[in-house]
Motif scaffolding. Structure first.
Motif, PDB file in Angstrom:
ATOM      1  N   UNK A   1      88.047  37.692 -28.461  1.00  0.00           N
ATOM      2  CA  UNK A   1      88.720  37.078 -27.333  1.00  0.00           C
ATOM      3  C   UNK A   1      88.309  35.609 -27.149  1.00  0.00           C
ATOM      4  N   UNK A   2      87.010  35.262 -27.298  1.00  0.00           N
ATOM      5  CA  UNK A   2      86.629  33.859 -27.144  1.00  0.00           C
ATOM      6  C   UNK A   2      87.312  32.952 -28.168  1.00  0.00           C
ATOM      7  N   UNK A   3      87.579  33.471 -29.358  1.00  0.00           N
ATOM      8  CA  UNK A   3      88.261  32.673 -30.386  1.00  0.00           C
ATOM      9  C   UNK A   3      89.700  32.390 -29.945  1.00  0.00           C
ATOM     10  N   UNK A   4      90.366  33.356 -29.391  1.00  0.00           N
ATOM     11  CA  UNK A   4      91.734  33.189 -28.903  1.00  0.00           C
ATOM     12  C   UNK A   4      91.794  32.174 -27.762  1.00  0.00           C
ATOM     13  N   UNK A   5      90.835  32.236 -26.866  1.00  0.00           N
ATOM     14  CA  UNK A   5      90.782  31.275 -25.754  1.00  0.00           C
ATOM     15  C   UNK A   5      90.546  29.865 -26.293  1.00  0.00           C
ATOM     16  N   UNK A   6      89.657  29.731 -27.245  1.00  0.00           N
ATOM     17  CA  UNK A   6      89.364  28.422 -27.844  1.00  0.00           C
ATOM     18  C   UNK A   6      90.607  27.863 -28.547  1.00  0.00           C
ATOM     19  N   UNK A   7      91.352  28.738 -29.243  1.00  0.00           N
ATOM     20  CA  UNK A   7      92.567  28.302 -29.940  1.00  0.00           C
ATOM     21  C   UNK A   7      93.629  27.836 -28.945  1.00  0.00           C
ATOM     22  N   UNK A   8      93.819  28.558 -27.855  1.00  0.00           N
ATOM     23  CA  UNK A   8      94.799  28.176 -26.832  1.00  0.00           C
ATOM     24  C   UNK A   8      94.407  26.844 -26.191  1.00  0.00           C
ATOM     25  N   UNK A   9      93.121  26.667 -25.901  1.00  0.00           N
ATOM     26  CA  UNK A   9      92.648  25.409 -25.312  1.00  0.00           C
ATOM     27  C   UNK A   9      92.872  24.264 -26.294  1.00  0.00           C
ATOM     28  N   UNK A  10      92.581  24.484 -27.579  1.00  0.00           N
ATOM     29  CA  UNK A  10      92.773  23.445 -28.596  1.00  0.00           C
ATOM     30  C   UNK A  10      94.245  23.065 -28.716  1.00  0.00           C
ATOM     31  N   UNK A  11      95.130  24.038 -28.755  1.00  0.00           N
ATOM     32  CA  UNK A  11      96.573  23.760 -28.822  1.00  0.00           C
ATOM     33  C   UNK A  11      97.021  23.013 -27.567  1.00  0.00           C
ATOM     34  N   UNK A  13      95.197  20.998 -25.704  1.00  0.00           N
ATOM     35  CA  UNK A  13      94.701  19.615 -25.813  1.00  0.00           C
ATOM     36  C   UNK A  13      95.540  18.792 -26.794  1.00  0.00           C
ATOM     37  N   UNK A  14      95.902  19.393 -27.927  1.00  0.00           N
ATOM     38  CA  UNK A  14      96.740  18.693 -28.908  1.00  0.00           C
ATOM     39  C   UNK A  14      98.114  18.359 -28.313  1.00  0.00           C
ATOM     40  N   UNK A  15      98.695  19.286 -27.584  1.00  0.00           N
ATOM     41  CA  UNK A  15      99.996  19.038 -26.940  1.00  0.00           C
ATOM     42  C   UNK A  15      99.880  17.926 -25.900  1.00  0.00           C
ATOM     43  N   UNK A  16      98.790  17.918 -25.142  1.00  0.00           N
ATOM     44  CA  UNK A  16      98.575  16.869 -24.136  1.00  0.00           C
ATOM     45  C   UNK A  16      98.424  15.511 -24.817  1.00  0.00           C
ATOM     46  N   UNK A  17      97.653  15.455 -25.914  1.00  0.00           N
ATOM     47  CA  UNK A  17      97.490  14.210 -26.664  1.00  0.00           C
ATOM     48  C   UNK A  17      98.824  13.733 -27.222  1.00  0.00           C
ATOM     49  N   UNK A  18      99.609  14.662 -27.770  1.00  0.00           N
ATOM     50  CA  UNK A  18     100.930  14.320 -28.297  1.00  0.00           C
ATOM     51  C   UNK A  18     101.838  13.773 -27.195  1.00  0.00           C
ATOM     52  N   UNK A  19     101.806  14.357 -26.038  1.00  0.00           N
ATOM     53  CA  UNK A  19     102.607  13.899 -24.908  1.00  0.00           C
ATOM     54  C   UNK A  19     102.208  12.478 -24.495  1.00  0.00           C
ATOM     55  N   UNK A  20     100.912  12.215 -24.439  1.00  0.00           N
ATOM     56  CA  UNK A  20     100.424  10.877 -24.064  1.00  0.00           C
ATOM     57  C   UNK A  20     100.873   9.835 -25.095  1.00  0.00           C
ATOM     58  N   UNK A  21     100.757  10.167 -26.376  1.00  0.00           N
ATOM     59  CA  UNK A  21     101.182   9.229 -27.430  1.00  0.00           C
ATOM     60  C   UNK A  21     102.696   8.994 -27.386  1.00  0.00           C
TER      61      UNK A  21
END
Length: 184
Positions: A1-11, A13-21
């Motif tokens: 479960x912690x791996x799934x949470x980490x993956x969702x958080x990473x995705x 963050x990447x989406x937020x970075x993409x939106x800012x760019x």
């Protein structure tokens, strides 16, 4: 479960970075669009792309391909002035239409000046298409004419007239080749 949470958080963050760019790119595009709009109006920051209407033509001296010495004083009455370059695609497309338009100018070829900016060898084709309708100058290293008319791009079409003091000034800094010839 912690791996799934980490993956969702990473995705996330990447989406937020993409939106800012993406928002940054959109802002830059709007800035560039505004600069291009100002350039089209003739008032960009820095140098204008075309000499303004009413501005006086600068001093120049040039020799036409026929051997005629041309100076600022050679621009008497209404004169159609065109600048072309052998390396300019739109210039090649415009040349036949310009020649057709120039044939209808009152006063004939004496009231039309065509400047081809390039080496004489490269300018041969354009010169051949212009000599019957205009006084033609090939400008290679000496840029007296482009400086006198403040030309920064090709093709450039201008109409010059004389003001009340007899000085040559720009009557129109854009000539519509589809419209009939009109006096300035």
């Amino acid at each position: 479960m912690p791996v799934l949470i980490a993956a969702v958080v990473l995705v996330g963050l990447l989406c937020t970075l993409d939106l800012i760019l993406t928002l940054g790119v959109i802002k830059r595009l709007r800035d560039h669009t505004a600069l291009l709009a100002k350039a089209a109006e003739g008032s960009p920051p820095g140098r204008p792309p075309v000499i303004k209407v009413g501005e006086e033509v600068g001093e120049f001296s040039a020799v036409s391909v026929d051997g005629e010495v041309l100076t600022r004083a050679s621009l008497s009455g209404d004169t159609l002035v065109a600048f072309f370059s052998p390396s300019c695609g739109p210039c090649h497309e415009m040349l036949p239409k310009f020649a057709e338009y120039a044939r209808t100018v009152p006063g004939g070829r004496k009231q039309v000046l065509a400047v081809v900016v390039g080496t004489p060898d490269r300018a041969k084709g354009q010169v051949a298409g212009l000599t019957s309708v205009a006084r033609v100058v090939v400008q290679d290293a000496d840029l007296a004419l482009t400086d006198a008319f403040q030309v920064f791009g090709f093709p450039t079409l201008l109409q010059v007239t004389t003001d009340g003091a007899g000085r040559p000034v720009i009557a129109r800094n854009s000539v519509n080749l589809d419209a009939p010839v009109v006096a300035a």
